[in-house]
Write a protein that holds these residues in place. Structure first.
Motif, PDB file in Angstrom:
ATOM      1  N   ARG A 181      30.200  43.762  45.636  1.00 42.71           N
ATOM      2  CA  ARG A 181      30.883  44.143  44.399  1.00 42.71           C
ATOM      3  C   ARG A 181      29.923  44.040  43.221  1.00 42.71           C
ATOM      4  O   ARG A 181      29.005  43.218  43.227  1.00 42.71           O
ATOM      5  CB  ARG A 181      32.092  43.238  44.144  1.00 42.71           C
ATOM      6  N   GLN A 182      30.201  44.849  42.230  1.00 44.98           N
ATOM      7  CA  GLN A 182      29.449  44.751  40.987  1.00 44.98           C
ATOM      8  C   GLN A 182      30.122  43.778  40.033  1.00 44.98           C
ATOM      9  O   GLN A 182      29.475  43.150  39.206  1.00 44.98           O
ATOM     10  CB  GLN A 182      29.361  46.141  40.317  1.00 44.98           C
ATOM     11  N   ARG A 183      31.439  43.653  40.164  1.00 38.59           N
ATOM     12  CA  ARG A 183      32.200  42.741  39.321  1.00 38.59           C
ATOM     13  C   ARG A 183      33.318  42.123  40.156  1.00 38.59           C
ATOM     14  O   ARG A 183      33.729  42.675  41.176  1.00 38.59           O
ATOM     15  CB  ARG A 183      32.772  43.460  38.103  1.00 38.59           C
ATOM     16  N   PRO A 184      33.844  40.954  39.758  1.00 36.67           N
ATOM     17  CA  PRO A 184      34.896  40.281  40.536  1.00 36.67           C
ATOM     18  C   PRO A 184      36.164  41.117  40.602  1.00 36.67           C
ATOM     19  O   PRO A 184      36.431  41.956  39.745  1.00 36.67           O
ATOM     20  CB  PRO A 184      35.148  38.981  39.766  1.00 36.67           C
ATOM     21  N   CYS A 185      36.976  40.839  41.636  1.00 39.22           N
ATOM     22  CA  CYS A 185      38.263  41.517  41.777  1.00 39.22           C
ATOM     23  C   CYS A 185      39.304  40.856  40.870  1.00 39.22           C
ATOM     24  O   CYS A 185      39.028  39.855  40.197  1.00 39.22           O
ATOM     25  CB  CYS A 185      38.734  41.500  43.233  1.00 39.22           C
ATOM     26  N   LEU A 186      40.509  41.378  40.897  1.00 36.82           N
ATOM     27  CA  LEU A 186      41.577  40.898  40.026  1.00 36.82           C
ATOM     28  C   LEU A 186      41.906  39.425  40.281  1.00 36.82           C
ATOM     29  O   LEU A 186      42.293  38.710  39.346  1.00 36.82           O
ATOM     30  CB  LEU A 186      42.835  41.766  40.225  1.00 36.82           C
ATOM     31  N   ASN A 187      41.771  38.955  41.524  1.00 34.98           N
ATOM     32  CA  ASN A 187      42.095  37.560  41.838  1.00 34.98           C
ATOM     33  C   ASN A 187      41.269  36.577  41.008  1.00 34.98           C
ATOM     34  O   ASN A 187      41.738  35.487  40.679  1.00 34.98           O
ATOM     35  CB  ASN A 187      41.889  37.275  43.331  1.00 34.98           C
ATOM     36  N   TYR A 188      40.050  36.972  40.677  1.00 34.72           N
ATOM     37  CA  TYR A 188      39.206  36.101  39.842  1.00 34.72           C
ATOM     38  C   TYR A 188      39.800  35.996  38.440  1.00 34.72           C
ATOM     39  O   TYR A 188      39.884  34.898  37.861  1.00 34.72           O
ATOM     40  CB  TYR A 188      37.784  36.653  39.789  1.00 34.72           C
ATOM     41  N   ASP A 189      40.220  37.133  37.902  1.00 35.50           N
ATOM     42  CA  ASP A 189      40.816  37.134  36.563  1.00 35.50           C
ATOM     43  C   ASP A 189      42.114  36.338  36.522  1.00 35.50           C
ATOM     44  O   ASP A 189      42.480  35.761  35.485  1.00 35.50           O
ATOM     45  CB  ASP A 189      41.078  38.573  36.109  1.00 35.50           C
ATOM     46  N   LEU A 190      42.839  36.302  37.672  1.00 39.21           N
ATOM     47  CA  LEU A 190      44.087  35.556  37.743  1.00 39.21           C
ATOM     48  C   LEU A 190      43.869  34.079  38.061  1.00 39.21           C
ATOM     49  O   LEU A 190      44.826  33.308  38.139  1.00 39.21           O
ATOM     50  CB  LEU A 190      45.015  36.166  38.806  1.00 39.21           C
ATOM     51  N   GLY A 191      42.623  33.691  38.263  1.00 44.34           N
ATOM     52  CA  GLY A 191      42.324  32.295  38.582  1.00 44.34           C
ATOM     53  C   GLY A 191      42.613  31.925  40.021  1.00 44.34           C
ATOM     54  O   GLY A 191      42.702  30.730  40.362  1.00 44.34           O
ATOM     55  N   LEU A 192      42.733  32.937  40.901  1.00 41.05           N
ATOM     56  CA  LEU A 192      43.050  32.683  42.306  1.00 41.05           C
ATOM     57  C   LEU A 192      41.838  32.736  43.213  1.00 41.05           C
ATOM     58  O   LEU A 192      41.955  32.471  44.413  1.00 41.05           O
ATOM     59  CB  LEU A 192      44.101  33.703  42.800  1.00 41.05           C
ATOM     60  N   CYS A 193      40.686  33.098  42.695  1.00 38.71           N
ATOM     61  CA  CYS A 193      39.470  33.169  43.507  1.00 38.71           C
ATOM     62  C   CYS A 193      38.273  32.816  42.631  1.00 38.71           C
ATOM     63  O   CYS A 193      38.254  33.118  41.433  1.00 38.71           O
ATOM     64  CB  CYS A 193      39.307  34.575  44.097  1.00 38.71           C
ATOM     65  N   SER A 194      37.301  32.160  43.234  1.00 36.50           N
ATOM     66  CA  SER A 194      36.099  31.734  42.488  1.00 36.50           C
ATOM     67  C   SER A 194      35.000  32.786  42.524  1.00 36.50           C
ATOM     68  O   SER A 194      33.890  32.550  42.048  1.00 36.50           O
ATOM     69  CB  SER A 194      35.578  30.416  43.062  1.00 36.50           C
ATOM     70  N   ALA A 195      35.277  33.950  43.117  1.00 33.26           N
ATOM     71  CA  ALA A 195      34.362  35.105  43.150  1.00 33.26           C
ATOM     72  C   ALA A 195      32.984  34.773  43.708  1.00 33.26           C
ATOM     73  O   ALA A 195      31.961  35.017  43.054  1.00 33.26           O
ATOM     74  CB  ALA A 195      34.242  35.708  41.756  1.00 33.26           C
ATOM     75  N   PRO A 196      32.902  34.247  44.924  1.00 34.67           N
ATOM     76  CA  PRO A 196      31.582  34.023  45.522  1.00 34.67           C
ATOM     77  C   PRO A 196      30.849  35.340  45.781  1.00 34.67           C
ATOM     78  O   PRO A 196      29.629  35.361  45.908  1.00 34.67           O
ATOM     79  CB  PRO A 196      31.904  33.304  46.839  1.00 34.67           C
ATOM     80  N   CYS A 197      31.601  36.456  45.832  1.00 33.26           N
ATOM     81  CA  CYS A 197      30.993  37.754  46.118  1.00 33.26           C
ATOM     82  C   CYS A 197      30.023  38.202  45.030  1.00 33.26           C
ATOM     83  O   CYS A 197      29.131  39.025  45.281  1.00 33.26           O
ATOM     84  CB  CYS A 197      32.075  38.815  46.311  1.00 33.26           C
ATOM     85  N   VAL A 198      30.190  37.674  43.805  1.00 28.43           N
ATOM     86  CA  VAL A 198      29.275  38.041  42.724  1.00 28.43           C
ATOM     87  C   VAL A 198      28.545  36.811  42.180  1.00 28.43           C
ATOM     88  O   VAL A 198      28.043  36.826  41.050  1.00 28.43           O
ATOM     89  CB  VAL A 198      30.022  38.782  41.590  1.00 28.43           C
ATOM     90  N   GLY A 199      28.526  35.737  42.964  1.00 26.80           N
ATOM     91  CA  GLY A 199      27.749  34.557  42.601  1.00 26.80           C
ATOM     92  C   GLY A 199      28.336  33.699  41.504  1.00 26.80           C
ATOM     93  O   GLY A 199      27.600  32.984  40.819  1.00 26.80           O
ATOM     94  N   LYS A 200      29.655  33.734  41.323  1.00 30.51           N
ATOM     95  CA  LYS A 200      30.285  32.919  40.285  1.00 30.51           C
ATOM     96  C   LYS A 200      30.402  31.446  40.703  1.00 30.51           C
ATOM     97  O   LYS A 200      30.780  30.598  39.884  1.00 30.51           O
ATOM     98  CB  LYS A 200      31.686  33.451  39.959  1.00 30.51           C
ATOM     99  N   ILE A 201      30.138  31.137  41.987  1.00 29.36           N
ATOM    100  CA  ILE A 201      30.230  29.763  42.488  1.00 29.36           C
ATOM    101  C   ILE A 201      29.158  29.577  43.558  1.00 29.36           C
ATOM    102  O   ILE A 201      28.817  30.511  44.288  1.00 29.36           O
ATOM    103  CB  ILE A 201      31.639  29.492  43.075  1.00 29.36           C
ATOM    104  N   THR A 202      28.572  28.378  43.598  1.00 29.67           N
ATOM    105  CA  THR A 202      27.558  28.110  44.616  1.00 29.67           C
ATOM    106  C   THR A 202      28.243  27.815  45.954  1.00 29.67           C
ATOM    107  O   THR A 202      29.443  27.494  46.010  1.00 29.67           O
ATOM    108  CB  THR A 202      26.693  26.905  44.229  1.00 29.67           C
ATOM    109  N   GLN A 203      27.467  27.879  47.017  1.00 30.38           N
ATOM    110  CA  GLN A 203      28.019  27.609  48.335  1.00 30.38           C
ATOM    111  C   GLN A 203      28.525  26.164  48.440  1.00 30.38           C
ATOM    112  O   GLN A 203      29.594  25.910  48.989  1.00 30.38           O
ATOM    113  CB  GLN A 203      26.980  27.877  49.426  1.00 30.38           C
TER     114      GLN A 203
END
Length: 612
Positions: free
Chosen positions: A162-184
């Motif tokens: 992804r180039q940007r996080p999905c809607l779940n990130y905006d809703l606070g339901l996902c930490s968006a590891p797909c775009v590096g918003k959280i470390t492993q």
């Protein structure tokens, strides 16, 4: 008992081994093991034995049996288990609906693991939590985890690009590891907290949900706040399953057996993470089987279905009393799709917390036994008892063990069909049901149609190879109708050389007409004998109507594809030709002979069937 079985029973050895019961079609319907084959197998065929309805039903289906001698009990138990897995016999299988229990799976080999619900267990290094039943829904658990911890819900071992996080990130339901918003490492920290929750530590999750609910309520986002409230209520329900006297790391199953000498039942209380995740109860087909033998077979079947056995299983006998069961449980455990470290042990708890759990399981087994016995008594009244009473009321020469009922179905003589349904000992034997296309009768003549059906049925009795249904002569024939229908059916049967007792059941007053009697037999409506006649009559009517509709739908669906052939013209075609086969073979001239079919219609119909 047929002569083949009589001879085999007489020559059975007294060795230990496994016996395999087969029906008339050669299908395996029951597998059992015995320390003494002669004693065990002969018990099934002793007429004075007080067998339950289910045992009698099983024995009535046995056309033949075979056996395999084994060296010892371990070999017998292992062979019995393997044969049950192989053949899936009807009278052995505990969970006949084919269900398997859901688990929550976490594949820790993934860089950013996700939680999924599965019913298939694989030896893939994943962590599995479950099984879940008795009102605990794994979907609710996953939704609660997702509300508390920002773990990804997207599927697949690899993260989506992804180039940007999905809607779940905006809703606070996902930490968006797909775009590096959280470390492993940060992500795995949340994973471990979610695993702790599944193990029974729900305090932190509860605190998080309460805080979020309050925050959304303050922001007047009431729908979102209600969602969090619902999950908190789910945690309260989950908490009601928690056994306060056990550590939240406790995983065990408790098996208890209850018998009244004629019927036996087993209850299984399952505890996972210190929570009671449910109680399952099963009927043991044969109460004459010793308790440890019955439990051995049930445990192996149960864990073959459930998938993962806990390390501790509580029973009311010592591990040393059943070494073959312990050995086989561990062999199955190590060979299962999900490998479990450590050995399985049987525990005979005489006191303490585990003994309390055993008493709980025993109480459930006794309650289930009482209910089962009552259900069996009621069922026996409606089946075997009703058969016996019907024979007495009608003064029949034999108990009407096998009853056949016939019904005619048509609309204005179109698609005339008939049904034959069979009840054995008061229960439907659906494999013996048969359907008839009326071939010799033109128009709506139910009497002539019944004569045709009865004639065709009895002409099949001595044909080879024998049809398992037509080859058996019934003890009683029931026709749907009054005197006229009965007399036509009886004359047709006598013309074939048979004299089977026959009655007609008239619909309006539910009067029973008997051959040779001018007045009907009035059976009180509360009698199970009349209810039995009504059940077989209604079943034959249902079966005939279903067959008739299937034929009409088949023809209608075909003719609907032809342009210009509407309902009126389709009906005219049905009335004239009687079958789709006859319509397909008709010439253009024959089609045109029908009043509502013009040259264009006839050409369209002819080309439809001949240009495919």
């Amino acid at each position: 008992m047929n002569e083949i079985i009589k001879d085999k029973v007489k020559h059975l050895p007294k060795n230990s081994g496994v016996y395999i019961m087969e029906n008339v079609n050669g299908e395996v319907i029951y597998v059992g093991k015995a320390v003494n084959l002669k004693n065990r197998v002969s018990q099934y065929f002793q007429e004075n034995k007080n067998h339950t309805v289910k045992v009698r039903a099983m024995v009535s289906n046995i056309a033949d049996f075979r056996y395999i001698i084994t060296k010892n009990e371990y070999e017998a138990l292992a062979l019995e288990n393997n044969l049950i897995k192989r053949y899936q016999p009807y009278y052995n299988i505990l969970l006949k609906d084919g269900k398997s229990y859901p688990y929550i799976k976490i594949d820790m080999r993934e860089m950013f693991p996700h939680f999924v619900i599965t019913r298939k267990l694989k030896k893939d290094g994943s962590k599995y939590f479950g099984p879940y039943f008795a009102g605990i829904r794994p979907l609710d658990l996953l939704e609660t985890i997702n509300l508390a911890y920002p773990l990804r819900t997207c599927s697949g071992a690899k993260l989506p690009k992804r180039q940007r996080p999905c809607l779940n990130y905006d809703l606070g339901l996902c930490s968006a590891p797909c775009v590096g918003k959280i470390t492993q490492n940060e992500y795995l920290h949340y994973v471990q907290k979610a695993i702790d929750f599944l193990k029974g530590n729900d305090n932190e999750v509860r605190d998080i949900l309460e805080q979020k609910m309050q925050r959304f309520a303050d922001l007047e986002q009431f729908e979102t706040a209600i969602n969090y409230r619902d999950k908190l209520q789910m945690l309260d329900r989950l908490g009601s399953h928690t056994l306060a006297f056990l550590p939240n790391t406790t995983d065990l199953d408790v098996f208890a057996y209850a018998s009244n000498g004629n019927t036996a039942c087993v209850a299984v209380v399952s505890v996972r993470g210190g929570r009671s995740v449910g109680v399952e109860c099963f009927h043991v087909l044969d109460a004459l089987i010793p308790e440890r033998e019955a439990l051995s077979a049930i445990m192996l079947q149960y864990y073959d279905t459930v998938g993962i056995a806990p390390k501790e299983i509580v029973v009311n006998f010592d591990e040393s009393d059943a070494p073959e069961l312990v050995q086989l449980l561990n062999v199955e455990h190590k060979n299962s799709e999900v490998f479990g470290n450590g050995e399985i042990h049987l525990i005979n708890a005489q006191k303490g917390d585990k003994h309390q759990l055993y008493l709980m399981a025993q109480e459930n087994a006794l309650l289930y036994l009482d209910k089962f016995v009552e259900d069996e008594r009621r069922k026996e009244d409606m089946t075997v008892g009703a058969v016996t009473n019907l024979g007495k009321i009608l003064n029949l020469p034999h108990r009407p063990s096998r009853m056949e009922c016939y019904d005619i179905s048509n609309i204005s003589g179109v698609f005339s069909v008939a049904s034959m349904v069979v009840f054995v000992e008061g229960e439907p034997r659906k494999s013996h049901y048969r359907k008839f296309h009326i071939k010799t009768v033109v128009g709506a003549n139910d009497f002539a149609s019944m004569r045709e059906v009865i004639t065709r049925r009895f002409n099949e009795v001595n044909k080879e190879p024998k049809d398992p249904s037509f080859g058996a002569v019934p003890d009683l024939i029931v026709v749907d109708g009054g005197k006229g229908q009965l007399s036509n059916a009886y004359e047709a049967m006598r013309a074939c050389g048979y004299n089977v007792p026959m009655v007609g059941l008239a619909k309006q007053e539910e009067e029973v007409f008997v051959v040779g009697q001018s007045q009907p037999v009035i059976i009180p409506r509360t009698y199970t004998a009349l209810k039995l006649l009504q059940r077989i009559r209604d079943e034959s009517h249902r079966f005939a109507i279903t067959f008739h509709k299937s034929l009409r739908n088949k023809v209608s669906s075909v003719l609907e594809d032809i342009d210009g052939i509407g309902p009126t013209k389709r009906k005219a075609l049905y009335d004239h030709f009687k079958s789709i086969d006859a319509i397909s073979k008709a010439s253009v001239e024959e089609l045109c002979s029908i009043k509502s079919i013009n040259q264009k219609d006839a050409r369209a119909i002819f080309e439809y069937f001949h240009e495919k």
